[in-house]
Write a protein that holds these residues in place. Structure first.
Motif, PDB file in Angstrom:
ATOM      1  N   LEU A 191       0.819  -1.210   0.000  1.00 31.01           N
ATOM      2  CA  LEU A 191       0.000   0.000   0.000  1.00 31.01           C
ATOM      3  C   LEU A 191       0.854   1.262   0.000  1.00 31.01           C
ATOM      4  O   LEU A 191       0.397   2.328  -0.428  1.00 31.01           O
ATOM      5  CB  LEU A 191      -0.934  -0.006   1.208  1.00 31.01           C
ATOM      6  CG  LEU A 191      -2.029  -1.079   1.195  1.00 31.01           C
ATOM      7  CD1 LEU A 191      -2.855  -1.012   2.474  1.00 31.01           C
ATOM      8  CD2 LEU A 191      -2.926  -0.933  -0.027  1.00 31.01           C
ATOM      9  N   GLY A 192       2.095   1.140   0.452  1.00 34.30           N
ATOM     10  CA  GLY A 192       2.975   2.294   0.441  1.00 34.30           C
ATOM     11  C   GLY A 192       3.285   2.802  -0.953  1.00 34.30           C
ATOM     12  O   GLY A 192       3.691   3.948  -1.131  1.00 34.30           O
ATOM     13  N   SER A 193       3.081   1.938  -1.975  1.00 35.27           N
ATOM     14  CA  SER A 193       3.360   2.352  -3.357  1.00 35.27           C
ATOM     15  C   SER A 193       2.133   2.921  -4.047  1.00 35.27           C
ATOM     16  O   SER A 193       2.200   3.331  -5.204  1.00 35.27           O
ATOM     17  CB  SER A 193       3.876   1.150  -4.160  1.00 35.27           C
ATOM     18  OG  SER A 193       2.865   0.145  -4.269  1.00 35.27           O
ATOM     19  N   ALA A 194       0.971   2.932  -3.371  1.00 32.35           N
ATOM     20  CA  ALA A 194      -0.263   3.423  -3.986  1.00 32.35           C
ATOM     21  C   ALA A 194      -0.416   4.916  -3.735  1.00 32.35           C
ATOM     22  O   ALA A 194       0.189   5.485  -2.832  1.00 32.35           O
ATOM     23  CB  ALA A 194      -1.453   2.664  -3.412  1.00 32.35           C
ATOM     24  N   ASP A 228      -8.759  -3.761   5.581  1.00 27.89           N
ATOM     25  CA  ASP A 228      -8.503  -2.659   6.509  1.00 27.89           C
ATOM     26  C   ASP A 228      -7.399  -3.014   7.497  1.00 27.89           C
ATOM     27  O   ASP A 228      -6.623  -2.156   7.919  1.00 27.89           O
ATOM     28  CB  ASP A 228      -9.783  -2.327   7.285  1.00 27.89           C
ATOM     29  CG  ASP A 228     -10.845  -1.716   6.395  1.00 27.89           C
ATOM     30  OD1 ASP A 228     -10.519  -0.797   5.633  1.00 27.89           O
ATOM     31  OD2 ASP A 228     -11.999  -2.172   6.456  1.00 27.89           O
ATOM     32  N   GLU A 229      -7.354  -4.288   7.877  1.00 29.73           N
ATOM     33  CA  GLU A 229      -6.388  -4.718   8.882  1.00 29.73           C
ATOM     34  C   GLU A 229      -5.095  -5.189   8.220  1.00 29.73           C
ATOM     35  O   GLU A 229      -5.124  -5.728   7.114  1.00 29.73           O
ATOM     36  CB  GLU A 229      -6.969  -5.861   9.737  1.00 29.73           C
ATOM     37  CG  GLU A 229      -7.214  -7.166   8.998  1.00 29.73           C
ATOM     38  CD  GLU A 229      -8.542  -7.245   8.270  1.00 29.73           C
ATOM     39  OE1 GLU A 229      -8.869  -8.325   7.728  1.00 29.73           O
ATOM     40  OE2 GLU A 229      -9.253  -6.228   8.223  1.00 29.73           O
ATOM     41  N   ASP A 230      -3.970  -4.962   8.881  1.00 34.04           N
ATOM     42  CA  ASP A 230      -2.695  -5.455   8.376  1.00 34.04           C
ATOM     43  C   ASP A 230      -2.544  -6.950   8.630  1.00 34.04           C
ATOM     44  O   ASP A 230      -1.843  -7.643   7.902  1.00 34.04           O
ATOM     45  CB  ASP A 230      -1.528  -4.716   9.035  1.00 34.04           C
ATOM     46  CG  ASP A 230      -1.420  -3.274   8.560  1.00 34.04           C
ATOM     47  OD1 ASP A 230      -2.016  -2.956   7.513  1.00 34.04           O
ATOM     48  OD2 ASP A 230      -0.756  -2.474   9.247  1.00 34.04           O
ATOM     49  N   TRP A 231      -3.160  -7.413   9.710  1.00 34.76           N
ATOM     50  CA  TRP A 231      -3.089  -8.829  10.030  1.00 34.76           C
ATOM     51  C   TRP A 231      -4.434  -9.300  10.573  1.00 34.76           C
ATOM     52  O   TRP A 231      -5.287  -8.499  10.965  1.00 34.76           O
ATOM     53  CB  TRP A 231      -1.968  -9.124  11.029  1.00 34.76           C
ATOM     54  CG  TRP A 231      -2.153  -8.470  12.366  1.00 34.76           C
ATOM     55  CD1 TRP A 231      -2.956  -8.878  13.387  1.00 34.76           C
ATOM     56  CD2 TRP A 231      -1.521  -7.269  12.809  1.00 34.76           C
ATOM     57  NE1 TRP A 231      -2.865  -8.025  14.445  1.00 34.76           N
ATOM     58  CE2 TRP A 231      -1.990  -7.015  14.119  1.00 34.76           C
ATOM     59  CE3 TRP A 231      -0.603  -6.384  12.240  1.00 34.76           C
ATOM     60  CZ2 TRP A 231      -1.573  -5.916  14.862  1.00 34.76           C
ATOM     61  CZ3 TRP A 231      -0.193  -5.301  12.977  1.00 34.76           C
ATOM     62  CH2 TRP A 231      -0.664  -5.074  14.271  1.00 34.76           C
TER      63      TRP A 231
END
Length: 676
Positions: free
Chosen positions: A58-61, A236-239
């Protein structure tokens, strides 16, 4: 005196001169096999290296500008208002107004700046929510790069079954190499992030809504562990925190991080102006998930297809020891199954997403012929559809009745009329002529829809005729959608056999679906392009899809839409633990019970030609009359009492087509065609 010949033992065989060539060939084959295996290993390692945690992905979006977002909203308004065939139905059935939501969203964007606009993930979520609100899995907002072509996944699958204690949610598959304490196929999930699993499924299903409750729950369960990011918002959740009953009965808990990787490519370029893209009836969510499951869990098929989805192999190959070899291992699975009611054929159809519908039909025919002829289980569970021709071409092979393809309609709008006018004479291989006159007239009459005409050519749906003569049971579930819904509707409308449902309805998606890219191209093909086309190129690889033509039933339900209503089975079966963990054993037994109660027909026809006299020999079971036709001209009608008979037909000039229609009473029950 000659010396006795030294025996060639396994230890000495490799040094024998007589065996050196064979040994060399064996070594060469082993070397080639080892090279291929090494290549597959390298490819898999590259794929594994491409797996990244969700936060990193998501850091690349986030590269859409405000003007690009406005463009996407404007184009969504255009498609839903001018092309979307189900808009009146969805507004009435689900009390939704996606057009007003888009207008409000667009108005608010006029007050935004590049500095004040919301995060891109919020924009995508709003757009997805509006498209999801119509509860139509054909009508989608497709996210741009970097989401397109990616899947978010957890390294296991969960499926639902039922026992005396109620519904159970079991782990059924794990990615190779994944381990956790007392975790694996058979572990029972009880909570999802602290929420009871049944409630978590229902809440998730409401977010990714299908056309009915069964479809909602099916989608909700699948999306817990697998999400195609081109069509579903990222988790929504990372894990995820999973609570489960372990294989030893102990209560366990694990925390697993969402990961993202690249999916296998689709079979068809849905934006291209081709007969295949124009005849698509495909739930993209199911198709994306099916390819993802193959990539994650069925590597043998991926290796056979060499990364090309639904590929047709040069030679048949078997995926497992019990299966028949097939040229389409990603499309079919054929095997013989033993039930308590008899031994039958089981032919699983995973997808109709192919480019050659005739090759699809012919492979179905070949596999069915190699299976037991006393009963066939055609299993289309989890099939999200594909080429409508493929689904409707196949129906004829299981029935003596003439197939009437399901007709479709455009909604009457000025833009649909422009598209049909440009392609009414079939200049680009997509013939829209059958719908043009009625759309043109609708401008004066105010008719809401065009005339109903079939997409599938009726001649193609009947050019081969019946090839399988035993009884047939069709197995469906709530994930059957689009071309598979059309297949199930045709199966029911032509009374081919019994339908056994794992759920109480199919997915209820009855439409032909086109992308924004295809619609835009249709106004520019053939050249010169239309300078007034309202379609504009979408940024960053974004796309949209709409149901463009709605499907109607034939037969007793003639004129009834498939959308939102679906196809209800004659009988239902709740999946059991044994089904999930032991190859659908109880489901197949239930299908076997239905087959055993159905009559088995046999119509053997052999011919020999001497000069201009054709001798026809008939041998039947379960048939009391046979009518013979030569090039559709009536020749003879013979009453049968079970004994074989021979008939001579004079003045026969090859090549002619002999057709034998078998009846029980006044009911047509079998038909066979022979070219003489």
């Amino acid at each position: 005196m000659s010396q006795p010949r030294k025996p060639v033992t396994p230890e000495t065989k490799g040094t024998s001169k007589a065996t050196k060539p064979t040994s060399t060939r064996t070594t060469t084959r082993k070397t080639v096999a080892a090279t291929k295996a090494a290549a597959r290993t390298t490819a898999r390692k590259a794929e594994e290296a491409a797996v990244v945690p969700l936060p990193q992905f998501l850091g690349s979006a986030g590269s859409l500008t405000l003007s690009q977002r406005r463009l996407l909203v404007d184009q969504a308004l255009l498609l839903l208002e001018q092309n979307y065939v189900h808009l009146p139905l969805k507004a009435a059935m689900h009390a939704v107004n996606p057009l007003q939501r888009l207008r409000v969203m667009r108005a608010r964007m006029e007050r935004q700046t590049a500095e004040t606009m919301e995060a891109e993930w919020i924009f995508h979520r709003q757009m997805s929510s509006i498209f999801h609100s119509v509860r139509d899995l054909h009508t989608n907002y497709l996210l741009p790069a970097p989401f397109a072509g990616k899947i978010a996944f957890l390294p296991f699958m969960i499926e639902k079954c039922h026992d005396v204690t109620g519904d159970q949610y079991l782990i059924t598959r794990t990615i190779t190499g994944y381990t956790a304490p007392q975790f694996g196929a058979g572990a029972a999930v009880t909570h999802w992030n602290g929420t009871p699993i049944a409630r978590a499924v229902a809440l998730n299903g409401a977010q990714f809504a299908g056309s009915n409750d069964a479809a909602n729950l099916a989608r909700g369960l699948e999306s817990l562990t697998l999400r195609p990011l081109v069509i579903q918002s990222p988790p929504d959740e990372d894990w995820v925190t999973l609570t489960y009953i372990g294989l030893d009965g102990s209560t366990q808990e694990l925390r697993e991080q969402w990961k993202v990787t690249t999916n296998l490519p689709p079979m068809t370029d849905l934006d291209a102006v081709t007969p295949a893209s124009a005849a698509m009836g495909l739930d993209l969510d199911s198709d994306e998930k099916a390819r993802a499951k193959k990539a994650l869990y069925v590597r043998e098929v991926v290796d056979l297809e060499q990364g090309q989805s639904s590929a047709e192999l040069a030679k048949p190959a078997a995926v497992s020891g019990a299966d028949l070899p097939t040229t389409m291992p990603g499309v079919f699975r054929a095997r013989e199954v033993v039930t308590s009611h008899g031994t039958f054929g089981h032919l699983r159809i995973f997808t109709f997403s192919v480019t050659d519908p005739v090759a699809f039909r012919d492979e179905f025919v070949r596999l069915a012929a190699a299976l037991p002829q006393n009963g066939l289980i055609v299993d289309v569970r989890d099939n999200g559809g594909g080429h409508i021709f493929a689904s409707e071409f196949t129906l004829q092979t299981m029935t003596p009745r003439r197939i009437s393809p399901e007709p479709v309609q455009f909604i009457s709008t000025p833009l649909n009329l422009r598209i049909c006018r440009r392609h009414k004479d079939n200049p680009s291989g997509i013939d829209l002529g059958p719908w043009f006159d009625s759309l043109d007239l609708a401008t004066e009459t105010g008719a809401g829809y065009s005339a109903a005409k079939p997409i599938t050519p009726e001649d193609g749906a009947n050019d081969l005729g019946q090839t399988y003569y035993g009884p047939v049971v069709l197995v469906t579930d709530a994930r059957c959608y689009s071309a598979t819904d059309i297949f199930a509707a045709g199966f029911a409308d032509h009374e081919i056999g019994m339908i056994l449902g794992v759920d109480d309805n199919t997915g209820a998606g009855g439409a032909n679906v086109w992308t924004h890219g295809l619609l835009a191209t249709l106004l520019n093909e053939p050249p010169p392009p239309d300078p007034t086309s309202p379609y504009e190129a979408l940024p960053n690889g974004a796309n949209m899809r709409v149901a463009i033509r709605r499907t109607l039933r034939v037969g007793e339900l003639s004129g009834t839409p498939v959308e939102d209503l679906g196809v209800r089975p004659h009988a239902t079966h709740q999946m059991t633990r044994a089904d999930l963990l032991d190859g659908n054993v109880d489901l197949l037994d239930a299908a076997g019970a239905l087959l055993a109660a159905m009559p088995v027909r046999r119509l053997w026809v052999t011919t020999s030609l001497a000069g201009t006299t054709l001798t026809v020999e008939l041998d039947v079971d379960g048939i009391d009359r046979v009518d013979l036709y030569l090039d559709d001209r009536p020749i003879s009608s013979e009453d049968l009492d079970g004994d074989p008979i021979s008939i001579d037909i004079i003045d026969v000039t090859p090549p002619q087509l002999l057709r034998a229609d078998g009846y029980t009473g006044t009911t047509l029950v079998a038909s066979r065609r022979i070219r003489v």
